[in-house]
Design a protein around this motif. Structure first.
Motif, short mmCIF file in Angstrom:
data_model
loop_
_atom_site.label_atom_id
_atom_site.label_comp_id
_atom_site.label_asym_id
_atom_site.label_seq_id
_atom_site.Cartn_x
_atom_site.Cartn_y
_atom_site.Cartn_z
N ASP A 184 0.87 -1.18 0.00
CA ASP A 184 0.00 0.00 0.00
C ASP A 184 0.91 1.23 0.00
O ASP A 184 2.14 1.11 0.00
CB ASP A 184 -0.90 -0.02 1.24
CG ASP A 184 -2.14 0.83 1.10
OD1 ASP A 184 -2.16 1.76 0.25
OD2 ASP A 184 -3.11 0.60 1.85
N TYR A 185 0.32 2.41 0.01
CA TYR A 185 1.11 3.63 0.10
C TYR A 185 1.95 3.62 1.38
O TYR A 185 1.68 2.87 2.32
CB TYR A 185 0.20 4.85 0.07
CG TYR A 185 -0.46 5.06 -1.28
CD1 TYR A 185 0.25 5.60 -2.34
CD2 TYR A 185 -1.80 4.71 -1.49
CE1 TYR A 185 -0.35 5.78 -3.59
CE2 TYR A 185 -2.41 4.89 -2.73
CZ TYR A 185 -1.67 5.42 -3.78
OH TYR A 185 -2.26 5.59 -5.01
N LEU A 186 2.97 4.47 1.42
CA LEU A 186 3.84 4.49 2.59
C LEU A 186 3.05 4.87 3.84
O LEU A 186 2.15 5.71 3.78
CB LEU A 186 4.97 5.50 2.39
CG LEU A 186 6.00 5.18 1.31
CD1 LEU A 186 7.11 6.23 1.31
CD2 LEU A 186 6.60 3.80 1.50
N PRO A 187 3.38 4.27 4.96
CA PRO A 187 2.71 4.64 6.21
C PRO A 187 3.19 5.99 6.71
O PRO A 187 4.32 6.42 6.41
CB PRO A 187 3.13 3.52 7.17
CG PRO A 187 4.45 3.06 6.63
CD PRO A 187 4.36 3.19 5.14
N ARG A 225 -0.62 6.61 3.25
CA ARG A 225 -1.86 5.83 3.35
C ARG A 225 -2.79 6.40 4.44
O ARG A 225 -2.35 6.83 5.50
CB ARG A 225 -1.55 4.36 3.64
CG ARG A 225 -0.93 4.09 4.99
CD ARG A 225 -0.72 2.60 5.22
NE ARG A 225 0.34 2.06 4.37
CZ ARG A 225 0.84 0.83 4.52
NH1 ARG A 225 0.37 0.02 5.47
NH2 ARG A 225 1.80 0.39 3.73
N GLY A 226 -4.06 6.42 4.10
CA GLY A 226 -5.06 6.93 5.03
C GLY A 226 -5.27 8.43 4.97
O GLY A 226 -6.22 8.94 5.57
N ARG A 227 -4.41 9.14 4.24
CA ARG A 227 -4.53 10.60 4.19
C ARG A 227 -4.67 11.13 2.76
O ARG A 227 -4.65 12.34 2.55
CB ARG A 227 -3.30 11.25 4.83
CG ARG A 227 -3.09 10.89 6.29
CD ARG A 227 -2.06 11.81 6.89
NE ARG A 227 -1.76 11.46 8.27
CZ ARG A 227 -1.21 12.30 9.15
NH1 ARG A 227 -0.91 13.53 8.77
NH2 ARG A 227 -0.95 11.91 10.37
N ILE A 228 -4.79 10.24 1.81
CA ILE A 228 -4.85 10.65 0.40
C ILE A 228 -6.29 10.92 0.01
O ILE A 228 -7.17 10.07 0.15
CB ILE A 228 -4.25 9.57 -0.50
CG1 ILE A 228 -2.77 9.35 -0.15
CG2 ILE A 228 -4.40 9.94 -1.97
CD1 ILE A 228 -2.16 8.15 -0.83
#
Length: 367
Positions: A63-66, A89-92
């Motif tokens: 996934d995207y970088l943490p 990840r989670g902020r996009i």
């Protein structure tokens, strides 16, 4: 070498072609955003990227970088780039703005405005009209300054420009591959005409090779074939071609991805993290060892270090064309919300699907 010629029609239905073009756009944007937080290859080395991922329990990377922890990346690691809160990840919520995507959009605008017979001078004029100077870097900024001072190509690439063989021209090449599906020679010729505004030598060859690789990915049976096909459009004696072939040879011999990058880092030492040659090695290794799997391709490429967002973008474009948009896992595409941010005047907030549709129109034009 710059003649476009007659284009063979790819053996693809319009539906399949549309899916692959959209896959290229989505893959390029996702790969770019994956690499953006660690885009500083002199600080974020391959070893440091993996240390950060291990510390975040993010290996294997899928996934995207943490985001960094509450105390940041820690004293033994550099800070992430300032844009990281919008591309982890989670902020996009839609894509971040980045020059790797700005040039893709501007290249699409170029082809829609001037067609496939565009001139290098017209590329420069569009830069001056639609691209803010402070959103250009290295060779592109030198060429932009030269344009503003009245110089014409090829002097725009050679005057007061120490970055002529850096990676900038390669990041502008995807649009020429997407609009020449199955015709790598044509894609390379278009990319060359664009690249010589700001680059020379291996800098130009890198753009030609990338455009040809993406064009070949539409119809090649596998990644290895696409890479071999793309090598035919650049001089075999160039350092760019020799480096790509070196990676291919190591892969064929069964050398592991990590060992391949270690070997190539030694063989390209001293060129700098933005030079096209070491970045082509990282990109080739990521694409080969990714073997057509979208997630593996972009994550290996970004973990390879150097110009992570540019390499991730090109790897994502190749993998997205190979798989098609429908096969890209949702964790990469859903956060993008079909929206792209851009510094190109008139395109901020554009729909990715609309950009892909406009690209498809060009890709299906005869001849």
């Amino acid at each position: 070498m710059d003649a476009v010629g007659t284009r063979p029609q790819p053996v693809l239905s319009r539906t399949d072609l549309a899916d692959r073009v959209l896959g290229g756009w989505l893959g390029r944007i996702a790969g770019n955003m994956l690499g953006k937080p660690v885009e500083q290859g002199d600080r974020w080395t391959r070893e440091r990227i993996d240390r950060y991922l291990r510390r975040s329990n993010a290996l294997p990377l899928t996934d995207y970088l943490p985001a960094p922890g509450a105390s940041g990346t820690g004293p033994d690691l550099p800070d992430l780039r300032p844009e990281w809160p919008r591309c982890v990840r989670g902020r996009i919520h839609g894509s971040c703005r980045d020059d790797d995507i700005d040039y893709t959009i501007l290249g699409l605008h170029l082809l829609r405005t001037h067609g496939f017979a565009f001139t290098t001078e017209q590329v420069g004029t569009l830069w001056l009209l639609h691209l803010p100077y402070l959103q250009t870097f290295t060779a592109e900024r030198a060429a932009y300054r030269n344009l503003a001072n009245g110089l014409k190509p090829p002097l725009t690439a050679t005057y007061d420009n120490p970055y002529q063989e850096w990676i900038g021209a390669l990041i502008r090449a995807d649009i020429h591959g997407w609009t020449s599906p199955g015709d790598p020679s044509r894609a390379a010729a278009l990319a060359r005409r664009d690249a010589v505004l700001s680059h020379t030598g291996n800098g130009v060859y890198g753009a030609m090779w990338a455009a040809a690789l993406i064009a070949a990915a539409f119809t090649a049976p596998d990644v290895r074939t696409a890479i071999e096909t793309a090598l035919t459009v650049v001089p075999a004696s160039s350092r760019l071609a020799r480096t790509v072939r070196r990676v291919v040879t190591l892969h064929e011999a069964g050398v592991a991805w990590e060992d391949t990058l270690t070997t190539l880092a030694q063989e390209t030492a001293g060129l700098g993290w933005l030079h096209i040659v070491p970045n082509a090695a990282v990109l080739t290794a990521g694409v080969l060892h990714g073997d057509g799997d979208f997630t593996r391709t972009i994550t290996l490429t970004v973990r390879g270090g150097l110009d992570t967002d540019s390499n991730g973008a090109t790897a994502g474009s190749v993998a997205g064309v190979l798989t098609g948009a429908g096969a890209i896992p949702a964790q990469w595409t859903e956060p993008l919300r079909d929206t792209v941010r851009s510094a190109v005047f008139g395109f901020d907030g554009a729909r990715i699907s609309e950009l892909a549709e406009r690209t498809l129109e060009l890709a299906t034009l005869p001849g």
